[in-house]
Write a protein that holds these residues in place. Sequence first.
Motif, PDB file in Angstrom:
ATOM      1  N   GLY A 240       0.825  -1.198   0.000  1.00  0.00           N
ATOM      2  CA  GLY A 240       0.000   0.000   0.000  1.00  0.00           C
ATOM      3  C   GLY A 240       0.858   1.246   0.000  1.00  0.00           C
ATOM      4  O   GLY A 240       2.003   1.225   0.465  1.00  0.00           O
ATOM      5  N   ARG A 241       0.294   2.327  -0.542  1.00  0.00           N
ATOM      6  CA  ARG A 241       1.039   3.591  -0.597  1.00  0.00           C
ATOM      7  C   ARG A 241       0.066   4.755  -0.473  1.00  0.00           C
ATOM      8  O   ARG A 241      -0.977   4.790  -1.129  1.00  0.00           O
ATOM      9  CB  ARG A 241       1.809   3.678  -1.905  1.00  0.00           C
ATOM     10  CG  ARG A 241       2.589   4.972  -2.059  1.00  0.00           C
ATOM     11  CD  ARG A 241       3.478   4.935  -3.267  1.00  0.00           C
ATOM     12  NE  ARG A 241       4.798   4.478  -2.822  1.00  0.00           N
ATOM     13  CZ  ARG A 241       5.857   4.399  -3.605  1.00  0.00           C
ATOM     14  NH1 ARG A 241       5.758   4.682  -4.882  1.00  0.00           N
ATOM     15  NH2 ARG A 241       7.009   3.994  -3.114  1.00  0.00           N
ATOM     16  N   ILE A 242       0.442   5.695   0.379  1.00  0.00           N
ATOM     17  CA  ILE A 242      -0.277   6.961   0.509  1.00  0.00           C
ATOM     18  C   ILE A 242       0.621   8.025  -0.122  1.00  0.00           C
ATOM     19  O   ILE A 242       1.772   8.202   0.296  1.00  0.00           O
ATOM     20  CB  ILE A 242      -0.566   7.302   1.983  1.00  0.00           C
ATOM     21  CG1 ILE A 242      -1.486   6.242   2.599  1.00  0.00           C
ATOM     22  CG2 ILE A 242      -1.170   8.696   2.110  1.00  0.00           C
ATOM     23  CD1 ILE A 242      -1.690   6.386   4.107  1.00  0.00           C
ATOM     24  N   LEU A 243       0.087   8.702  -1.132  1.00  0.00           N
ATOM     25  CA  LEU A 243       0.861   9.721  -1.847  1.00  0.00           C
ATOM     26  C   LEU A 243       0.389  11.126  -1.459  1.00  0.00           C
ATOM     27  O   LEU A 243      -0.823  11.390  -1.442  1.00  0.00           O
ATOM     28  CB  LEU A 243       0.703   9.549  -3.355  1.00  0.00           C
ATOM     29  CG  LEU A 243       1.238   8.247  -3.933  1.00  0.00           C
ATOM     30  CD1 LEU A 243       0.800   8.087  -5.387  1.00  0.00           C
ATOM     31  CD2 LEU A 243       2.749   8.215  -3.823  1.00  0.00           C
ATOM     32  N   PRO A 244       1.313  12.040  -1.163  1.00  0.00           N
ATOM     33  CA  PRO A 244       0.929  13.421  -0.836  1.00  0.00           C
ATOM     34  C   PRO A 244       0.116  14.067  -1.969  1.00  0.00           C
ATOM     35  O   PRO A 244      -0.806  14.841  -1.704  1.00  0.00           O
ATOM     36  CB  PRO A 244       2.262  14.139  -0.640  1.00  0.00           C
ATOM     37  CG  PRO A 244       3.231  13.058  -0.297  1.00  0.00           C
ATOM     38  CD  PRO A 244       2.758  11.844  -1.039  1.00  0.00           C
ATOM     39  N   SER A 245       0.417  13.735  -3.210  1.00  0.00           N
ATOM     40  CA  SER A 245      -0.260  14.350  -4.357  1.00  0.00           C
ATOM     41  C   SER A 245      -1.742  13.979  -4.453  1.00  0.00           C
ATOM     42  O   SER A 245      -2.510  14.676  -5.122  1.00  0.00           O
ATOM     43  CB  SER A 245       0.449  13.971  -5.660  1.00  0.00           C
ATOM     44  OG  SER A 245       0.458  12.560  -5.818  1.00  0.00           O
ATOM     45  N   ASP A 246      -2.174  12.895  -3.789  1.00  0.00           N
ATOM     46  CA  ASP A 246      -3.580  12.488  -3.794  1.00  0.00           C
ATOM     47  C   ASP A 246      -4.412  13.197  -2.726  1.00  0.00           C
ATOM     48  O   ASP A 246      -5.642  13.123  -2.738  1.00  0.00           O
ATOM     49  CB  ASP A 246      -3.707  10.978  -3.543  1.00  0.00           C
ATOM     50  CG  ASP A 246      -3.188  10.136  -4.687  1.00  0.00           C
ATOM     51  OD1 ASP A 246      -3.206  10.604  -5.845  1.00  0.00           O
ATOM     52  OD2 ASP A 246      -2.769   8.985  -4.417  1.00  0.00           O
ATOM     53  N   GLN A 247      -3.770  13.886  -1.807  1.00  0.00           N
ATOM     54  CA  GLN A 247      -4.455  14.426  -0.633  1.00  0.00           C
ATOM     55  C   GLN A 247      -5.049  15.809  -0.908  1.00  0.00           C
ATOM     56  O   GLN A 247      -4.458  16.617  -1.631  1.00  0.00           O
ATOM     57  CB  GLN A 247      -3.493  14.513   0.555  1.00  0.00           C
ATOM     58  CG  GLN A 247      -2.716  13.242   0.854  1.00  0.00           C
ATOM     59  CD  GLN A 247      -3.590  12.000   0.973  1.00  0.00           C
ATOM     60  OE1 GLN A 247      -4.627  12.019   1.621  1.00  0.00           O
ATOM     61  NE2 GLN A 247      -3.166  10.918   0.328  1.00  0.00           N
ATOM     62  N   THR A 248      -6.197  16.075  -0.308  1.00  0.00           N
ATOM     63  CA  THR A 248      -6.773  17.426  -0.360  1.00  0.00           C
ATOM     64  C   THR A 248      -6.097  18.308   0.687  1.00  0.00           C
ATOM     65  O   THR A 248      -6.062  19.524   0.549  1.00  0.00           O
ATOM     66  CB  THR A 248      -8.291  17.399  -0.111  1.00  0.00           C
ATOM     67  OG1 THR A 248      -8.556  16.751   1.127  1.00  0.00           O
ATOM     68  CG2 THR A 248      -9.007  16.671  -1.241  1.00  0.00           C
ATOM     69  N   THR A 249      -5.561  17.688   1.717  1.00  0.00           N
ATOM     70  CA  THR A 249      -4.767  18.388   2.717  1.00  0.00           C
ATOM     71  C   THR A 249      -3.685  17.432   3.213  1.00  0.00           C
ATOM     72  O   THR A 249      -3.932  16.237   3.365  1.00  0.00           O
ATOM     73  CB  THR A 249      -5.600  18.915   3.899  1.00  0.00           C
ATOM     74  OG1 THR A 249      -4.718  19.545   4.845  1.00  0.00           O
ATOM     75  CG2 THR A 249      -6.363  17.806   4.596  1.00  0.00           C
ATOM     76  N   THR A 250      -2.504  17.942   3.456  1.00  0.00           N
ATOM     77  CA  THR A 250      -1.430  17.090   3.975  1.00  0.00           C
ATOM     78  C   THR A 250      -1.391  17.114   5.498  1.00  0.00           C
ATOM     79  O   THR A 250      -0.531  16.500   6.111  1.00  0.00           O
ATOM     80  CB  THR A 250      -0.060  17.520   3.403  1.00  0.00           C
ATOM     81  OG1 THR A 250       0.153  18.893   3.691  1.00  0.00           O
ATOM     82  CG2 THR A 250       0.002  17.247   1.902  1.00  0.00           C
ATOM     83  N   ALA A 251      -2.343  17.850   6.106  1.00  0.00           N
ATOM     84  CA  ALA A 251      -2.461  17.895   7.568  1.00  0.00           C
ATOM     85  C   ALA A 251      -3.912  17.593   7.948  1.00  0.00           C
ATOM     86  O   ALA A 251      -4.641  18.473   8.423  1.00  0.00           O
ATOM     87  CB  ALA A 251      -2.010  19.241   8.107  1.00  0.00           C
TER      88      ALA A 251
END
Length: 179
Positions: free
Chosen positions: A152-163
Motif C-alpha cells: 500500500g502507498r499513501i501519496l501526498p499528491s492524492d491528498q486534499t490536505t497534507t495535515a
Amino acid sequence: MRLKNRLSVLVIASTAILGYSNYANAAGTLSGQIGVEVTIGSGCSVANSGGDTNTWGTLNFGEYSDLVNTINGSVVGTAATVGLQVTCSTDLPYTLTFNNGLNASGGLRRLNLGANYIPYHLYSDATYTTSILNAPLSRTGTGSLESIPIFGRILPSDQTTTAPAAGKYIDTVTATLIW
C-alpha cells in the motif's frame, strides 16, 4: 442283539469321526482385497485467515503527524506473515481480486474518519508500479504455500490536505479468491 449293538457302535463311531472331520475342515485361510481410495478436489485455502471472520491480514501504514511524505506499507497476515498465504491445488488456475473498499471515490480507495478521507493505493509489487485497482492477480497453484505480497502507498499528491484531522482512519477491502 449283538449285531444290533455292533451296528449302533459303528454308527456312533462313524458320526463321531464325521463330526470331527467336519470340524477339522472348518479351519483354513481366506484372503480378499479391501479397496482404499481418497478423492482430492481442486481448491484453494488461505493460511493466514483467523478468528470467526475471514480476516486475511492488515495493512497498517503506521502513525504520522502529516502526509507531506510518501507512506508505504504492506499487508501482514494474522500470524505476522507478510502477504496473503495461499495454497491452491497443483496446476489449478486462480485469481485474487480486490474490491475498492468502503470509501472509494474518483478511482481511489480511501481511509476514512467521519467526513475526512485519506486516499491510498494498493500494489502487487514492492516497486509500487503494478497497481491493484480493478485488475485481478492471476496465478496457477503449485500445491504448496505461496505468499502473495500486497503493498500500500499513501501519496501526498492524492491528498486534499497534507495535515488532516487527527485520529484513526480506516477502510476495509474485500479480497476474493476464485478458482
